[in-house]
Design a protein around this motif. Structure first.
Motif, PDB file in Angstrom:
ATOM      1  N   ASP B  51       7.533  14.610 -11.875  1.00  0.00           N
ATOM      2  CA  ASP B  51       6.178  14.473 -11.346  1.00  0.00           C
ATOM      3  C   ASP B  51       6.159  13.316 -10.350  1.00  0.00           C
ATOM      4  O   ASP B  51       6.158  12.148 -10.734  1.00  0.00           O
ATOM      5  CB  ASP B  51       5.215  14.218 -12.506  1.00  0.00           C
ATOM      6  CG  ASP B  51       3.801  13.965 -12.007  1.00  0.00           C
ATOM      7  OD1 ASP B  51       3.556  14.115 -10.780  1.00  0.00           O
ATOM      8  OD2 ASP B  51       2.951  13.608 -12.845  1.00  0.00           O
ATOM      9  N   MET B  52       6.163  13.635  -9.073  1.00  0.00           N
ATOM     10  CA  MET B  52       6.285  12.611  -8.047  1.00  0.00           C
ATOM     11  C   MET B  52       5.101  11.636  -8.065  1.00  0.00           C
ATOM     12  O   MET B  52       5.217  10.498  -7.623  1.00  0.00           O
ATOM     13  CB  MET B  52       6.418  13.254  -6.662  1.00  0.00           C
ATOM     14  CG  MET B  52       7.732  14.004  -6.480  1.00  0.00           C
ATOM     15  SD  MET B  52       9.175  12.938  -6.804  1.00  0.00           S
ATOM     16  CE  MET B  52      10.520  14.006  -6.363  1.00  0.00           C
ATOM     17  N   ALA B  53       3.967  12.063  -8.577  1.00  0.00           N
ATOM     18  CA  ALA B  53       2.799  11.175  -8.619  1.00  0.00           C
ATOM     19  C   ALA B  53       2.964  10.100  -9.698  1.00  0.00           C
ATOM     20  O   ALA B  53       2.292   9.073  -9.669  1.00  0.00           O
ATOM     21  CB  ALA B  53       1.529  11.979  -8.858  1.00  0.00           C
ATOM     22  N   ALA B  54       3.871  10.370 -10.663  1.00  0.00           N
ATOM     23  CA  ALA B  54       4.040   9.428 -11.777  1.00  0.00           C
ATOM     24  C   ALA B  54       5.174   8.438 -11.542  1.00  0.00           C
ATOM     25  O   ALA B  54       5.557   7.694 -12.432  1.00  0.00           O
ATOM     26  CB  ALA B  54       4.296  10.203 -13.068  1.00  0.00           C
ATOM     27  N   ILE B  55       5.747   8.437 -10.334  1.00  0.00           N
ATOM     28  CA  ILE B  55       6.858   7.527 -10.056  1.00  0.00           C
ATOM     29  C   ILE B  55       6.314   6.115  -9.787  1.00  0.00           C
ATOM     30  O   ILE B  55       5.436   5.929  -8.951  1.00  0.00           O
ATOM     31  CB  ILE B  55       7.660   8.016  -8.821  1.00  0.00           C
ATOM     32  CG1 ILE B  55       8.222   9.424  -9.055  1.00  0.00           C
ATOM     33  CG2 ILE B  55       8.766   7.030  -8.475  1.00  0.00           C
ATOM     34  CD1 ILE B  55       9.199   9.540 -10.201  1.00  0.00           C
ATOM     35  N   ALA B 214      10.883   9.343   4.342  1.00  0.00           N
ATOM     36  CA  ALA B 214      11.308  10.430   3.450  1.00  0.00           C
ATOM     37  C   ALA B 214      10.489  10.409   2.161  1.00  0.00           C
ATOM     38  O   ALA B 214      10.043  11.454   1.671  1.00  0.00           O
ATOM     39  CB  ALA B 214      12.793  10.298   3.127  1.00  0.00           C
ATOM     40  N   LEU B 215      10.243   9.212   1.616  1.00  0.00           N
ATOM     41  CA  LEU B 215       9.486   9.109   0.369  1.00  0.00           C
ATOM     42  C   LEU B 215       8.023   9.507   0.589  1.00  0.00           C
ATOM     43  O   LEU B 215       7.431  10.206  -0.243  1.00  0.00           O
ATOM     44  CB  LEU B 215       9.576   7.677  -0.181  1.00  0.00           C
ATOM     45  CG  LEU B 215      10.981   7.273  -0.648  1.00  0.00           C
ATOM     46  CD1 LEU B 215      11.070   5.788  -0.892  1.00  0.00           C
ATOM     47  CD2 LEU B 215      11.361   8.039  -1.920  1.00  0.00           C
ATOM     48  N   LEU B 216       7.459   9.086   1.719  1.00  0.00           N
ATOM     49  CA  LEU B 216       6.064   9.427   2.013  1.00  0.00           C
ATOM     50  C   LEU B 216       5.864  10.940   2.100  1.00  0.00           C
ATOM     51  O   LEU B 216       4.852  11.472   1.657  1.00  0.00           O
ATOM     52  CB  LEU B 216       5.624   8.776   3.330  1.00  0.00           C
ATOM     53  CG  LEU B 216       5.111   7.338   3.218  1.00  0.00           C
ATOM     54  CD1 LEU B 216       4.723   6.807   4.588  1.00  0.00           C
ATOM     55  CD2 LEU B 216       3.919   7.260   2.255  1.00  0.00           C
ATOM     56  N   ASP B 217       6.885  11.625   2.642  1.00  0.00           N
ATOM     57  CA  ASP B 217       6.813  13.085   2.735  1.00  0.00           C
ATOM     58  C   ASP B 217       6.615  13.724   1.368  1.00  0.00           C
ATOM     59  O   ASP B 217       6.092  14.837   1.259  1.00  0.00           O
ATOM     60  CB  ASP B 217       8.098  13.652   3.352  1.00  0.00           C
ATOM     61  CG  ASP B 217       8.172  13.345   4.836  1.00  0.00           C
ATOM     62  OD1 ASP B 217       7.178  12.841   5.391  1.00  0.00           O
ATOM     63  OD2 ASP B 217       9.240  13.605   5.430  1.00  0.00           O
ATOM     64  N   ARG B 221       4.330   6.638  -3.017  1.00  0.00           N
ATOM     65  CA  ARG B 221       3.803   5.437  -2.344  1.00  0.00           C
ATOM     66  C   ARG B 221       4.072   4.162  -3.144  1.00  0.00           C
ATOM     67  O   ARG B 221       3.478   3.126  -2.877  1.00  0.00           O
ATOM     68  CB  ARG B 221       2.295   5.589  -2.137  1.00  0.00           C
ATOM     69  CG  ARG B 221       1.950   6.644  -1.121  1.00  0.00           C
ATOM     70  CD  ARG B 221       0.481   6.997  -1.125  1.00  0.00           C
ATOM     71  NE  ARG B 221       0.262   8.248  -0.408  1.00  0.00           N
ATOM     72  CZ  ARG B 221       0.286   8.355   0.907  1.00  0.00           C
ATOM     73  NH1 ARG B 221       0.502   7.297   1.656  1.00  0.00           N
ATOM     74  NH2 ARG B 221       0.114   9.534   1.490  1.00  0.00           N
ATOM     75  N   CYS B 222       4.940   4.253  -4.139  1.00  0.00           N
ATOM     76  CA  CYS B 222       5.207   3.091  -4.993  1.00  0.00           C
ATOM     77  C   CYS B 222       6.163   2.129  -4.281  1.00  0.00           C
ATOM     78  O   CYS B 222       6.710   2.448  -3.230  1.00  0.00           O
ATOM     79  CB  CYS B 222       5.841   3.578  -6.289  1.00  0.00           C
ATOM     80  SG  CYS B 222       7.372   4.411  -5.958  1.00  0.00           S
ATOM     81  N   PRO B 223       6.386   0.935  -4.875  1.00  0.00           N
ATOM     82  CA  PRO B 223       7.342   0.001  -4.266  1.00  0.00           C
ATOM     83  C   PRO B 223       8.759   0.599  -4.170  1.00  0.00           C
ATOM     84  O   PRO B 223       9.177   1.351  -5.046  1.00  0.00           O
ATOM     85  CB  PRO B 223       7.346  -1.184  -5.241  1.00  0.00           C
ATOM     86  CG  PRO B 223       6.071  -1.072  -5.990  1.00  0.00           C
ATOM     87  CD  PRO B 223       5.736   0.377  -6.055  1.00  0.00           C
ATOM     88  N   VAL B 224       9.448   0.253  -3.082  1.00  0.00           N
ATOM     89  CA  VAL B 224      10.807   0.734  -2.863  1.00  0.00           C
ATOM     90  C   VAL B 224      11.760  -0.463  -2.840  1.00  0.00           C
ATOM     91  O   VAL B 224      11.468  -1.467  -2.194  1.00  0.00           O
ATOM     92  CB  VAL B 224      10.915   1.484  -1.512  1.00  0.00           C
ATOM     93  CG1 VAL B 224      12.338   1.952  -1.273  1.00  0.00           C
ATOM     94  CG2 VAL B 224       9.947   2.650  -1.483  1.00  0.00           C
TER      95      VAL B 224
END
Lengths: 365, 519
Positions: B51-55, B214-217, B221-224
């Motif tokens: 679940d990409m929203a839960a990252i 790439a992550l925004l795609d 939106r979490c810290p990288v």
């Protein structure tokens, strides 16, 4: 007369051979090597002559560095420093200098006089005052022969100089070490001026050319330490050094050093490569000083004890020796200079705190 | 949940972790533009239950900066400014570098006065007129990047900071690296490190932007964070300033991943690949560091690098001399076509273990007629090579657990002398990505101290405090910080008590406190 011209390419061999003859001490010669290469690129090759090729009444002075190798990691050597030291020596003592010589072939001090020679168009003598590395000025063959170390000149990184006068070699050793500690931890000295005749009587001859030959073999990467041993032995056989012996090949099983009185003091234990058997113990005070197999002494200072990487045959100095390394240990009889009663008063095992007398390598098992 | 991504030369591995649990893992080929490989990996994760929203955080390990130096590409010209005169006269910056990389960085070298001595005294005063001359030369040549190095800056960095401030005041778009931020004692090596770092800054900006895009795609939106060579993380923005700190992060992540997969903090890790095995040592859960000078692309540096020994044994190693000789030659990635068990004609180390019935890979019938003595010799040789390598890396003679990771882990025998236990954890193939995902934020400080002047406790407290503030500045949560390493090196020929003291601390990522897996 045998004259050799030392080129920057030969310095790589010389510093590899000097790392071997450093018997575990001497520090990392990399910075001195880079500096000497730049010097020779600037001033051209240095002329090297054998001790016998200098006339008896010519004047020769020893040049080298004194201090803590660790501080020169930040306080870099200067390409022109040996030239400045030599000039200061001439200016402050009013003496002339016809040739320069190294005081210690083991480590970076083998390279320092070479640039001064190239820049002044005077020869550097093929030889040195130790034939190995040792921690103190009093242990030089020059001092043992009674050559007075002063007047000497000490030079710091900024070009500040000091004329040093001392009544004994012991007093001199303390004065230059104090000077170096106050001036950033490193100093260059020009000291032990001798006539050609005096130099011939006490120098350990032909150690620079021997070091270049050794370095060439070590840098060839043409075999393991044991495979190269025969070629290394040939170099020593044709020299003023004594017997060359392979003492042991094994794995470093324990290694610990602590600083006592300004020296790295400790012990390395090397266990057999295969199966069981007695271990070899090496006692260290900056340099590798004794080798015992079980209770049996195999070699001791002033004879040379050298540790090479078992696979690559590269010399390993004491601060780089660590648990698990596979190593070969060799011993070489020191030149006769260190076997006289006078010499043994300053370089015998007892002078380093060991509780036994010196037995020459060839009389040990 | 966290995503860990490891961009290697051949593979891009990605893993989603929920606490300690691997939710989904993926191994894909690295693409030429890297970002496509990452997008492919993220797409797989997303399609397979993540679940990409839960990252909460994404951690990336990458070899791009190491490879740029090795291949001499993406490097910008850099001015070298060294403060150390009157010491080091004639010892110009970039001395001893290979010509091609020296040329890539240009010829703007400035040696000026300044710096300190080992005992805290000034080596020489900084000279404003010299700095004026440097500034006007930089302006006239339009050089806008510089690496600034002063003698003993790990002890006192004021001269470096002062020059940086003068440069920025005079040239507003000036970009600098201060050597004390990147290397330790050893001026030439630290200067080299600062120069390589500065040369990579423009590339770093492009790489980080590509990661972020790439992550925004995928709506992340979490810290990288990007992993460093010592097994700790830096915020992606920090990589824009210190790309060189990523050198050698691959082996580090594999060691850290092995620690997490087994829960062991003191162990030997053997990462067996196709051609070589990398052997490293875990100390307190982090890789033991090398005390040797490390060359990167032919340039001597003193980066914090893991102490790794590569030995010539991998799944594709060639077998000869009736099994008595294995490697170092290997069929490498062609293992999957050239090994006997895959229908090829080359006898490899993998064929030996399959023939012995110790692994179930490929077609075992293709090796059923190998002679027994060949198999026995081969197994003995593999064991001998591994045991020799492990022995030479062990910190002392006590047996330690051995953790096997990597695709070639099937080669290892059930028993090894010097090993107290042998672990082959699940998901060991993506240990690198797991290592990236679980990394923490670190800080390190080093000083020359004298225990005769300053009691050891006080000296240790000072240096630890300096390390802690560096960790907090890099994004660590200060309540979670603990010391992982204290190194005391007595200095020969110096006064009694003179010691080089180095302290390393780590802490959890500040933003993750409370929901991260570490407690």
């Amino acid at each position: 007369m045998t004259t050799t011209f030392i080129t920057p390419e030969m310095l790589a061999d010389l510093s590899a051979g000097a790392a071997f003859l450093a018997t575990g001490g001497g520090g990392d010669p990399h910075l001195t090597y880079l500096s000497a290469c730049e010097g020779l690129k600037q001033f051209g090759p240095a002329k090297m002559i054998g001790p016998q090729d200098l006339s008896d009444d010519a004047l020769v002075v020893a040049i080298g560095a004194v201090g803590a190798p660790t501080t020169s990691l930040e306080l870099l050597p200067s390409v022109d420093e040996s030239i400045t030291a030599l000039q200061a020596y001439k200016d402050l003592t009013g003496r002339t200098v016809d040739a320069v010589v190294s005081f210690e072939i083991g480590g970076g001090n083998s390279l320092i006089p070479i640039v001064a020679a190239a820049a002044n168009d005077i020869p550097v003598i093929d030889g040195d005052g130790m034939g190995r590395a040792l921690p103190e000025a009093t242990m030089m063959t020059y001092a043992i022969a009674g050559i007075h170390p002063t007047p000497a000149v000490a030079l710091d990184y900024a070009g500040n100089t000091e004329l040093v006068e001392a009544d004994t070699a012991e007093a001199y050793e303390r004065l230059v070490r104090e000077f170096s500690m106050k001036r950033g931890g490193m100093a260059l000295t020009a000291e032990f001026q001798m006539t050609g005749a005096e130099m011939k009587a006490c120098i350990v001859p032909e150690t620079v050319s021997l070091s270049i030959q050794l370095g060439k073999i070590l840098r060839s990467r043409e075999g393991s330490a044991e495979q190269l041993a025969a070629r290394i032995a040939q170099v020593f056989d044709a020299s003023i050094y004594g017997e060359f012996k392979k003492l042991y090949s094994g794995i470093v099983a324990d290694m610990s050093t602590t600083v006592i009185g300004g020296y790295d003091v400790g012990r390395a234990v090397i266990s057999p490569l295969q199966a069981d058997g007695p271990s070899l113990a090496i006692d260290i005070k900056n340099e590798y000083l004794t080798a015992h197999l079980g209770e049996q002494l195999l070699a001791s200072v002033p004879d040379l004890i050298c540790i090479l990487d078992y696979e690559t045959a590269q010399p390993i100095n004491a601060e780089r020796l660590r648990y698990g390394q596979r190593v070969s240990v060799f011993a070489i009889g020191c030149p006769d200079h260190y076997r006289t009663p006078e010499a043994l008063k300053v370089v015998a095992p007892r002078c380093f705190g060991f509780d036994f007398d010196y037995t020459p390598l060839e009389h040990l098992p | 949940m966290r995503i860990g991504i490891d961009v290697g030369g051949t593979h891009t591995d990605a893993v989603v972790l929920d606490g300690d649990q691997v939710v989904v893992a993926h191994k894909a080929l690295t693409t030429a533009d890297v970002a496509t490989g990452i997008r492919n990996a993220l797409a797989f994760l997303s399609d397979n239950g993540a679940d990409m929203a839960a990252i909460d955080a994404v951690m990336i390990g990458t070899t791009q900066f190491t490879n740029a130096v090795i291949e001499r590409r993406e490097l910008s010209p850099v001015a070298a400014i060294r403060l150390g005169l009157p010491s080091g006269r004639g010892m110009v910056p970039k001395l001893g570098w290979p010509d091609d990389i020296s040329t890539a960085l240009g010829d703007r070298d400035y040696m000026i006065h300044g710096g300190y001595l080992y005992d805290g005294q000034k080596l020489s005063d900084v000279d404003d007129e010299e700095i004026d001359r440097v500034i006007s030369d930089l302006k006239s040549r339009s050089v806008r990047t510089a690496a600034i190095t002063s003698a003993f800056s790990p002890l006192n960095a004021e001269p470096e900071k002062y020059v940086a401030q003068r440069l920025r005041a005079a040239i507003p778009d000036m970009v600098v690296t201060l050597s004390h931020r990147i290397g330790r004692v050893g001026l030439l090596e630290r200067e080299n490190a600062a120069l390589l770092n500065t040369a990579l800054l423009a590339f770093a900006d492009r790489v980080v932007r590509a990661f972020e895009d790439a992550l925004l795609d995928f709506g992340i939106r979490c810290p990288v964070f990007i992993s460093q060579n010592d097994g700790t993380l830096m915020a992606a923005d920090f990589v824009r300033e210190f790309p060189a700190l990523t050198f050698s992060s691959g082996p580090t992540n594999s060691l850290r991943g092995a620690a997490r997969l087994t829960g062991l903090e003191e162990a030997i890790v053997v990462d067996i690949g196709g051609t070589t095995s990398d052997i490293g040592v875990l100390k307190g859960g982090f890789p033991r560091e090398s005390n040797m000078v490390v060359e990167v692309g032919g340039v001597r540096t003193n980066f914090r690098m893991p102490d790794i020994q590569a030995i010539g044994l991998g799944g594709g190693s060639l077998v000869s001399d009736n099994g008595k000789m294995i490697g170092p030659q290997s069929v490498g990635h062609r293992l999957v076509t050239e090994a006997l068990i895959f229908g090829g004609e080359t006898l490899t180390a993998t064929d030996i273990v399959v023939a012995a019935g110790l692994a179930d890979v490929g077609d075992a019938s293709a090796v059923s007629d190998l002679p027994d003595d060949l198999i026995a010799n081969g197994l003995a040789t593999i064991r001998q090579i591994l045991e020799d390598g492990i022995r030479s890396m062990k910190p002392n003679s006590d047996p330690l657990p051995v953790i096997l990771v990597g695709g070639g882990a099937i080669l290892a025998p059930q028993e090894l002398s010097h090993a107290s236990q042998i672990h082959t954890p699940e998901h060991s193939g993506v240990a690198n990505a797991i290592g990236a995902a679980i990394a923490m934020i670190g800080g390190e400080a080093e000083r020359f101290v004298n225990y005769t002047d300053t009691p050891r406790d006080a000296a240790l407290a000072n240096v630890t405090k300096a390390a802690e503030s560096l960790a907090v500045a890099a994004g660590a949560d200060h309540t979670s910080i603990r010391t992982t390493e204290i190194e005391e090196t007595p200095i020969p020929y110096m006064d009694k008590g003179a010691t080089r003291l180095r302290v390393k601390v780590v802490g959890e990522v500040a933003q993750l406190k409370g929901n991260g897996p570490e407690t």
